[in-house]
Design a protein around this motif. Structure first.
Motif, PDB file in Angstrom:
ATOM      1  N   GLU A   9       0.827  -1.205   0.000  1.00 33.47           N
ATOM      2  CA  GLU A   9       0.000   0.000   0.000  1.00 33.47           C
ATOM      3  C   GLU A   9       0.865   1.260   0.000  1.00 33.47           C
ATOM      4  OE1 GLU A   9      -3.455   0.677  -0.140  1.00 33.47           O
ATOM      5  OE2 GLU A   9      -3.318  -1.351  -0.956  1.00 33.47           O
ATOM      6  N   GLY A  10       1.995   1.204   0.709  1.00 34.57           N
ATOM      7  CA  GLY A  10       2.908   2.333   0.691  1.00 34.57           C
ATOM      8  C   GLY A  10       3.424   2.609  -0.712  1.00 34.57           C
ATOM      9  N   ILE A  11       3.766   1.540  -1.428  1.00 34.32           N
ATOM     10  CA  ILE A  11       4.240   1.683  -2.808  1.00 34.32           C
ATOM     11  C   ILE A  11       3.126   2.241  -3.692  1.00 34.32           C
ATOM     12  CG2 ILE A  11       5.031   0.411  -4.837  1.00 34.32           C
ATOM     13  CD1 ILE A  11       6.389  -1.547  -2.839  1.00 34.32           C
ATOM     14  N   GLU A  12       1.925   1.686  -3.550  1.00 32.56           N
ATOM     15  CA  GLU A  12       0.802   2.117  -4.383  1.00 32.56           C
ATOM     16  C   GLU A  12       0.456   3.589  -4.169  1.00 32.56           C
ATOM     17  OE1 GLU A  12      -0.852   0.504  -6.728  1.00 32.56           O
ATOM     18  OE2 GLU A  12       0.359  -1.307  -6.516  1.00 32.56           O
ATOM     19  N   ASN A  13       0.692   4.082  -2.945  1.00 35.26           N
ATOM     20  CA  ASN A  13       0.332   5.461  -2.620  1.00 35.26           C
ATOM     21  C   ASN A  13       1.542   6.385  -2.525  1.00 35.26           C
ATOM     22  OD1 ASN A  13      -2.757   5.531  -1.893  1.00 35.26           O
ATOM     23  ND2 ASN A  13      -1.964   3.620  -1.049  1.00 35.26           N
ATOM     24  N   ALA A  14       2.706   5.904  -2.958  1.00 40.74           N
ATOM     25  CA  ALA A  14       3.945   6.688  -2.938  1.00 40.74           C
ATOM     26  C   ALA A  14       4.247   7.215  -1.536  1.00 40.74           C
ATOM     27  CB  ALA A  14       3.878   7.840  -3.943  1.00 40.74           C
ATOM     28  N   VAL A  15       4.025   6.370  -0.538  1.00 36.08           N
ATOM     29  CA  VAL A  15       4.346   6.702   0.843  1.00 36.08           C
ATOM     30  C   VAL A  15       5.510   5.816   1.280  1.00 36.08           C
ATOM     31  CG1 VAL A  15       3.532   6.688   3.235  1.00 36.08           C
ATOM     32  CG2 VAL A  15       1.996   7.423   1.402  1.00 36.08           C
ATOM     33  N   ALA A  16       6.618   6.415   1.669  1.00 35.42           N
ATOM     34  CA  ALA A  16       7.795   5.647   2.078  1.00 35.42           C
ATOM     35  C   ALA A  16       7.545   4.965   3.422  1.00 35.42           C
ATOM     36  CB  ALA A  16       9.001   6.565   2.184  1.00 35.42           C
ATOM     37  N   THR A  17       7.766   3.667   3.466  1.00 37.01           N
ATOM     38  CA  THR A  17       7.615   2.910   4.712  1.00 37.01           C
ATOM     39  C   THR A  17       8.888   2.088   4.959  1.00 37.01           C
ATOM     40  OG1 THR A  17       6.517   1.097   3.516  1.00 37.01           O
ATOM     41  CG2 THR A  17       5.096   2.778   4.517  1.00 37.01           C
ATOM     42  N   PRO A  18      10.062   2.726   5.005  1.00 38.78           N
ATOM     43  CA  PRO A  18      11.318   1.971   5.094  1.00 38.78           C
ATOM     44  C   PRO A  18      11.459   1.168   6.379  1.00 38.78           C
ATOM     45  CG  PRO A  18      11.710   4.321   5.444  1.00 38.78           C
ATOM     46  CD  PRO A  18      10.302   4.186   4.966  1.00 38.78           C
ATOM     47  N   THR A  19      10.962   1.680   7.498  1.00 38.54           N
ATOM     48  CA  THR A  19      11.106   0.974   8.771  1.00 38.54           C
ATOM     49  C   THR A  19      10.249  -0.287   8.791  1.00 38.54           C
ATOM     50  OG1 THR A  19      11.451   3.113   9.845  1.00 38.54           O
ATOM     51  CG2 THR A  19      10.996   1.234  11.265  1.00 38.54           C
ATOM     52  N   ILE A  20       9.017  -0.150   8.322  1.00 38.60           N
ATOM     53  CA  ILE A  20       8.134  -1.313   8.261  1.00 38.60           C
ATOM     54  C   ILE A  20       8.683  -2.340   7.275  1.00 38.60           C
ATOM     55  CG2 ILE A  20       5.807  -2.101   7.655  1.00 38.60           C
ATOM     56  CD1 ILE A  20       4.778   0.635   8.628  1.00 38.60           C
ATOM     57  N   ALA A  21       9.161  -1.868   6.117  1.00 43.67           N
ATOM     58  CA  ALA A  21       9.720  -2.781   5.118  1.00 43.67           C
ATOM     59  C   ALA A  21      10.926  -3.525   5.679  1.00 43.67           C
ATOM     60  CB  ALA A  21      10.108  -2.001   3.859  1.00 43.67           C
TER      61      ALA A  21
END
Length: 335
Positions: free
Chosen positions: A262-274
């Motif tokens: 969902e982060g990728i789809e919405n261009a929201v960086a989620t590096p910690t979760i990833a």
């Protein structure tokens, strides 16, 4: 099978007084207990004859007063899909299905559309609390029409923790919003657990700190990292100092993956979760192909020693690489 006419009827918008519950595992069984302790009538169904209240799903539907409300608490994916489809065949217009498993939010829209063809209502509800919910209460995130949420409030109020409703229950939005909120909640949970785990490893490895468990216990009050997850880690260390009986293999149930997507789809960086999700992937590898490739590359361009799978051959591999690199004029320094 029970006679449906033996039960008093409820009006469509009346609060739920009698709930059907499909799925009586660790979560579902505890939820049934908490609901009954709150004074609600619950009829539960599960294939296990030692836990079920009725023999079949048909019996469950027949035991409920109209309009019926059925909470589904089975594993996500096909088990949930098949249960919802079967309920669609058994229920009637005005009945309500609440799906409380760990389904993906996009599945909720499909379930709601399928049931709507028969006039059956649908609410999705993300549930957090694990095995402790029976005593501590469950954090609930619901998605659906406001009228359906209002109808199910007695159920939500019985399951949530004591205190103000807004601190343990949220109506997140339309169908799908509940499981979307739970998905993001679990992504955050992955990251917080990973941070505690990395801190634990560093404290455990250093010779500066003598008692790691005491340090974590001392963080439980007055610090900005105090939390229920910290409490649970302290409990785990009290039960098993050094965590010697626990394997370092960690599964994931899907929500972390969906959050990153969902982060990728919405261009929201989620590096910690990833990163926390990837750490779980690494935990399942006895030998990492990626790390083997890195070791081989370091050996090739720098002549660095490789821990070979052949006993005693590591230095020979490294020396051979050094000779080859020197002959070709390649650098052999560290990297």
């Amino acid at each position: 099978m029970s006679d449906q006419t033996a039960h008093p009827e409820q009006h469509g918008n009346d609060p739920v007084r009698h709930l059907g519950l499909v799925g009586l595992g660790k979560m579902g069984g505890n939820m049934r207990t908490r609901l009954r302790e709150a004074g609600l009538e619950v009829t539960g169904y599960a294939p296990d004859p030692t836990t079920t209240d009725v023999e079949t799903l048909e019996d469950l539907v027949a035991a409920l007063p109209r309009p019926r409300t059925v909470w589904v608490m089975v594993p996500s994916g096909d088990p949930t899909r098949q249960t919802v489809e079967r309920l669609g065949q058994l229920l009637e217009p005005g009945d309500l299905v609440i799906e409380g498993g760990n389904s993906r939010w996009t599945d909720d829209r499909e379930h709601a559309a399928h049931l709507a063809e028969r006039g059956v209502r649908y609410v999705d509800c993300g549930v957090s609390g694990g095995i402790w919910g029976v005593t501590e209460g469950y954090g609930l995130m619901a998605g659906g029409d406001p009228a359906d949420i209002e109808r199910a409030l007695p159920v939500f109020d019985a399951l949530r923790p004591e205190g103000p409703r807004e601190e343990g229950f949220s109506h997140a939005g339309p169908v799908g919003a509940g499981h979307y909120a739970k998905m993001v909640h679990n992504g955050i949970e992955y990251a917080v657990m990973q941070a505690f785990a990395e801190g634990y490893e560093l404290l455990d490895k250093t010779d500066v700190v003598d008692d790691v468990a005491t340090v974590f216990a001392g963080w439980r009050r007055g610090t900005v990292v105090r939390s229920w997850l910290l409490d649970l880690l302290v409990r785990a260390l009290e039960e098993d100092p050094g965590l010697t009986t626990v394997s370092g293999y960690a599964e994931d149930s899907g929500e972390g993956r969906w959050t990153v997507i969902e982060g990728i789809e919405n261009a929201v960086a989620t590096p910690t979760i990833a990163a926390s999700l990837y750490a779980r992937f690494v935990s399942r590898q006895e030998e990492s192909p990626a790390m083997k490739a890195i070791a081989a590359l370091r050996n090739q361009f720098g002549g660095h020693t490789v821990r070979s799978t052949r006993p005693g051959s590591a230095e020979q591999v490294a020396e051979s690489a050094r000779e080859g690199a020197a002959a070709e004029g390649e650098p052999t320094g560290p990297a």
